[in-house]
Write a protein that holds these residues in place. Structure first.
Motif, mmCIF file in Angstrom:
data_model
loop_
_atom_site.group_PDB
_atom_site.id
_atom_site.type_symbol
_atom_site.label_atom_id
_atom_site.label_comp_id
_atom_site.label_asym_id
_atom_site.label_seq_id
_atom_site.Cartn_x
_atom_site.Cartn_y
_atom_site.Cartn_z
ATOM 1 N N LEU A 1 0.940 -1.222 0.000
ATOM 2 C CA LEU A 1 -0.245 0.011 0.054
ATOM 3 C C LEU A 1 0.974 1.218 0.072
ATOM 4 O O LEU A 1 2.064 1.187 0.328
ATOM 5 N N LEU A 2 0.404 2.475 -0.573
ATOM 6 C CA LEU A 2 1.063 3.430 -0.500
ATOM 7 C C LEU A 2 1.087 4.232 0.945
ATOM 8 O O LEU A 2 -0.182 4.558 1.186
ATOM 9 N N PRO A 3 2.049 4.323 1.578
ATOM 10 C CA PRO A 3 1.957 4.727 3.175
ATOM 11 C C PRO A 3 1.625 5.896 3.169
ATOM 12 O O PRO A 3 1.238 6.431 4.231
ATOM 13 N N TRP A 4 1.866 6.881 1.928
ATOM 14 C CA TRP A 4 1.356 8.394 2.130
ATOM 15 C C TRP A 4 0.032 8.857 1.991
ATOM 16 O O TRP A 4 -0.308 9.802 1.859
ATOM 17 N N TYR B 1 -0.634 2.872 7.514
ATOM 18 C CA TYR B 1 0.258 2.191 8.269
ATOM 19 C C TYR B 1 -0.135 2.075 9.906
ATOM 20 O O TYR B 1 0.582 1.630 10.539
ATOM 21 N N LEU C 1 6.298 -0.751 -4.734
ATOM 22 C CA LEU C 1 5.365 0.302 -4.952
ATOM 23 C C LEU C 1 5.224 0.848 -6.484
ATOM 24 O O LEU C 1 4.305 1.150 -7.238
ATOM 25 N N VAL D 1 3.205 -1.548 -8.177
ATOM 26 C CA VAL D 1 1.791 -1.406 -7.808
ATOM 27 C C VAL D 1 1.431 -0.409 -9.067
ATOM 28 O O VAL D 1 0.350 -0.397 -9.463
ATOM 29 N N PHE E 1 3.834 7.870 -7.723
ATOM 30 C CA PHE E 1 4.243 6.655 -6.908
ATOM 31 C C PHE E 1 6.032 6.644 -6.904
ATOM 32 O O PHE E 1 6.134 6.590 -5.567
ATOM 33 N N PRO F 1 7.130 10.484 -4.664
ATOM 34 C CA PRO F 1 6.640 10.283 -2.991
ATOM 35 C C PRO F 1 7.561 9.178 -2.239
ATOM 36 O O PRO F 1 7.834 9.707 -1.280
ATOM 37 N N ALA G 1 5.829 16.865 5.951
ATOM 38 C CA ALA G 1 5.641 16.141 4.478
ATOM 39 C C ALA G 1 6.113 14.657 4.676
ATOM 40 O O ALA G 1 5.326 13.924 3.967
ATOM 41 N N TRP H 1 4.127 10.210 7.031
ATOM 42 C CA TRP H 1 3.861 8.624 6.908
ATOM 43 C C TRP H 1 5.177 8.151 7.214
ATOM 44 O O TRP H 1 5.303 6.768 7.631
ATOM 45 N N HIS H 2 6.211 8.524 6.715
ATOM 46 C CA HIS H 2 7.391 7.901 6.908
ATOM 47 C C HIS H 2 8.228 7.840 8.381
ATOM 48 O O HIS H 2 8.586 6.667 8.446
ATOM 49 N N GLU I 1 6.252 7.553 10.791
ATOM 50 C CA GLU I 1 5.427 6.526 11.591
ATOM 51 C C GLU I 1 5.802 5.074 11.020
ATOM 52 O O GLU I 1 5.573 4.180 11.808
ATOM 53 N N VAL I 2 5.946 5.025 9.944
ATOM 54 C CA VAL I 2 6.406 3.549 9.172
ATOM 55 C C VAL I 2 7.482 3.218 9.734
ATOM 56 O O VAL I 2 7.759 2.023 10.275
ATOM 57 N N HIS J 1 6.825 1.914 13.239
ATOM 58 C CA HIS J 1 6.149 0.795 13.329
ATOM 59 C C HIS J 1 7.131 -0.444 12.951
ATOM 60 O O HIS J 1 7.169 -1.477 13.676
#
Ligand SMILES: Nc1ncnc2c1ncn2[C@@H]1O[C@H](COP(=O)(O)OP(=O)(O)OP(=O)(O)O)[C@@H](O)[C@H]1O
Ligand SMILES: [Mg+2]
Lengths: 268, 296
Positions: A97-100, A143, B188, B191, B206, B209, B283, B286-287, B289-290, B293
């Motif tokens: 999945l695209l994490p953003w 996420y 990605l 995908v 894709f 980002p 910006a 997500w990064h 947080e990922v 995780h």
């Protein structure tokens, strides 16, 4: 073969004498797929089973258009597969999945690439999230979802493309046993609701017998497809029932009769 | 303590009140959140004391190594003194502005060029073959070695300083952008192609980002180098700015101002890095947080 068109009119996917040989400098030629003949009709749920390294992912990647065969034919709807695209949607083991993006946007991005208008996109995405039981999680970043939920988003993303075939390469491999059992039931429900055509790759006998209408077995060392088993057991199937165990045994025997030293690997 | 956590555990089983103990557990106390900051002050504090001790013991003449108090006084005068007094009084803001605008402009040029060249170089194999060798040939040349050419082409002053800053910060930005685009998460990109994205759309939705974390690494490195080079430029060829003040103070034996200028440079570098980190954390939420995780 002039009679093909009529004979295979209901075959959505067809592989004919398919070969895939990897050539590397150090290991030389590695013929992973040899003379694969395989057909699927619309709406069918086929499980592809076999021990690690027998070429399941290789076959799936060719069907998905990520890889090319070295010989033979791979046809979807009668047309040769020319590259990846939304008509052959893949559900990846690592979800990819695209994490953003959040859950809804992860589905919408695919529809956007199909140039669907924005309003219709959102509506479609929400409908498919609902189908996989994630309506409430639509706006959450992916996420922050559990592995099982992420895989549902990935399934919804693939289904929203309304693909001709849905390709699933060990999609539940990263989930724990409980989540996996839930996802098996969910997948059967989703398959019946959408009438999708599914190829599901696994090396678990239990998963194969629970899910498949037809189980196709592969063995390593370039012997291609070794046999197949039609499973007519009514659904929902009970993995603890004697019938289930009997089918599992037949499948096991079918596969191991083609294996020699690989038996140990396969008896998980 | 154990009573309290047992209590929390008990309450956590009651669904209606489950949220309360979870929240108190998750929020660190004020003391706990201040502790790292306080700990961070221990070593600098000890260093100041040591510095003061060395000066008080008379190891070096005070004209060469002034005490922390003398430096603080010089810094204060530099910042807030009356410019009428002459010398460095009240000229700090001017110096910061002089250096700052050169850094900003040079950095902006480096960022624009670094990303504009890095993205196609990472995305296209042909561009990679064309541009990669050139970048890797130029990169090992220390930017200070460019000073004579810079003087010839851009003369003494603003343009030369901006050129050196831009050149120096260009390399880390372009190299990390290339890496980021080239190394964008394989699955990605798969995908994207599966979803039917080609060309520009594959790049924009894709690959770019996915490459941002690496681009930001380059942006931070580039900013660090900018501050090094502005000082080099101002010492060699420009008659204003913090670097010029530093060299000027040295030639007059004003080591209190030299050290004050060093501290100002440290603070400027630190603050500009914080700005980039702040932009990055928005910006790339997500990064972060990922990664959090993934660490679990
Ligand atoms: N890109 C490649 N280059 C060279 N060899 C490859 C490549 N991809 C796969 N192979 C080889 O092809 C064989 C089959 O690999 P494949 O990934 O299809 O197996 P699999 O059945 O999916 O196994 P698993 O159950 O472990 O996923 C292996 O021997 C592997 O080394
Ligand atoms: Mg595989």
């Amino acid at each position: 073969m002039p009679s093909n068109e009529t004979r295979d009119s209901d075959a959505i996917l067809r592989c004919e004498r398919l070969d895939r040989t990897f050539v590397s400098r150090d290991a030389g030629e590695n013929r992973v797929l040899q003379d694969i003949n395989f057909e699927m009709r619309k709406g069918e749920f086929v499980v592809l089973i076999g021990p690690s390294g027998c070429g399941k992912s290789t076959l799936l990647n060719i069907i998905a258009g990520f890889d090319r065969q070295t010989a033979g034919l791979a046809l979807i709807d009668g047309r040769p597969i020319a590259g990846p695209g939304p008509d052959k949607a893949m559900v990846f083991q690592d979800y990819a999945l695209l994490p953003w993006l959040n859950a809804r946007e992860n589905i919408e991005i695919g529809l956007k690439m199909q140039r669907m208008p924005a309003a219709q996109r959102t509506e479609t995405a929400l409908r498919f999230l609902e189908l996989v039981g994630l309506a409430e999680a639509a706006e959450r970043p992916v996420y922050k979802l559990s592995g099982g939920m992420q895989q549902r988003v990935s399934i919804a993303r693939a289904l929203a493309l309304e693909p001709k075939v849905l390709l699933m390469d060990e999609p539940f491999g990263a989930l724990d046993a409980f989540q996996r059992a839930i996802m098996h039931k969910e997948l059967v429900r989703i398959w019946r609701a959408t009438q999708a055509t599914i190829i599901f790759v696994t090396h678990s006998l239990e998963e194969a017998v629970f899910l498949g209408e037809r189980v196709v077995a592969m063995t390593p060392r370039a012997v291609g497809l070794t046999g197949e088993l039609r499973i007519d057991m009514p659904r929902p199937r009970d993995p603890l029932s004697p019938e289930f165990a009997a089918v599992k045994r037949r499948l096991f025997e079918m596969i191991t009769s083609h294996l020699t030293e690989e038996v140990a690997v396969f008896a998980e | 303590m154990s009573m309290k956590s047992a209590d929390a555990a008990l309450r956590a089983t009651a669904p209606a009140r489950a949220a309360a103990p979870v929240r108190t557990l998750a929020r660190p106390s004020l003391l706990a959140s201040l502790a790292p900051a306080l700990l961070g002050l221990v070593v600098p504090g000890a260093f100041l004391v040591l510095w003061w001790g060395v000066v008080a013991a008379g190891v070096f003449p005070p004209s060469v190594l002034p005490s922390p108090f003398t430096v603080a006084a010089a810094a204060f005068d530099w910042a807030f003194g009356d410019p009428q007094n002459g010398g460095y009084s009240g000229t700090l803001a001017q110096a910061i502005w002089a250096s700052g605008q050169r850094v900003l402009l040079g950095y902006a040029i480096a960022m624009a060029l670094g990303v504009a060249i890095g993205v196609p170089t990472g995305a296209s194999r042909l561009m990679g073959h064309l541009v990669d060798p050139f970048i890797h040939l130029l990169r090992p040349i220390p930017v200070t070695a460019w000073v004579p050419l810079s003087l010839v082409f851009f003369g003494f002053g603003f343009k030369g300083a901006v050129f050196l800053v831009a050149l120096g910060s260009f390399f880390p930005i372009v190299v990390n952008t290339i890496e980021g685009v080239r190394g964008a998460n394989r699955s990605l990109v798969k995908v994207g192609r599966m979803l039917g994205a080609r060309g520009w759309r594959l790049l924009w939705y894709f690959i770019l980002p996915a490459s941002l974390p690496s681009v930001f690494v380059g942006l931070r490195l580039g900013m660090g180098i900018s501050w090094v080079l502005i000082i080099v430029a101002e010492m060699m060829s420009v008659k204003s700015g913090i670097g010029y003040t530093l060299l000027d103070a040295y030639s007059f034996g004003r080591f209190d101002v030299v050290i004050a200028a060093m501290i100002v440079l440290g603070v400027m570098g630190f603050l500009s890095d914080r700005v980039i980190v702040a932009v990055q954390s928005v910006a790339l939420r997500w990064h972060r947080e990922v990664s959090i995780h993934a660490e679990q």
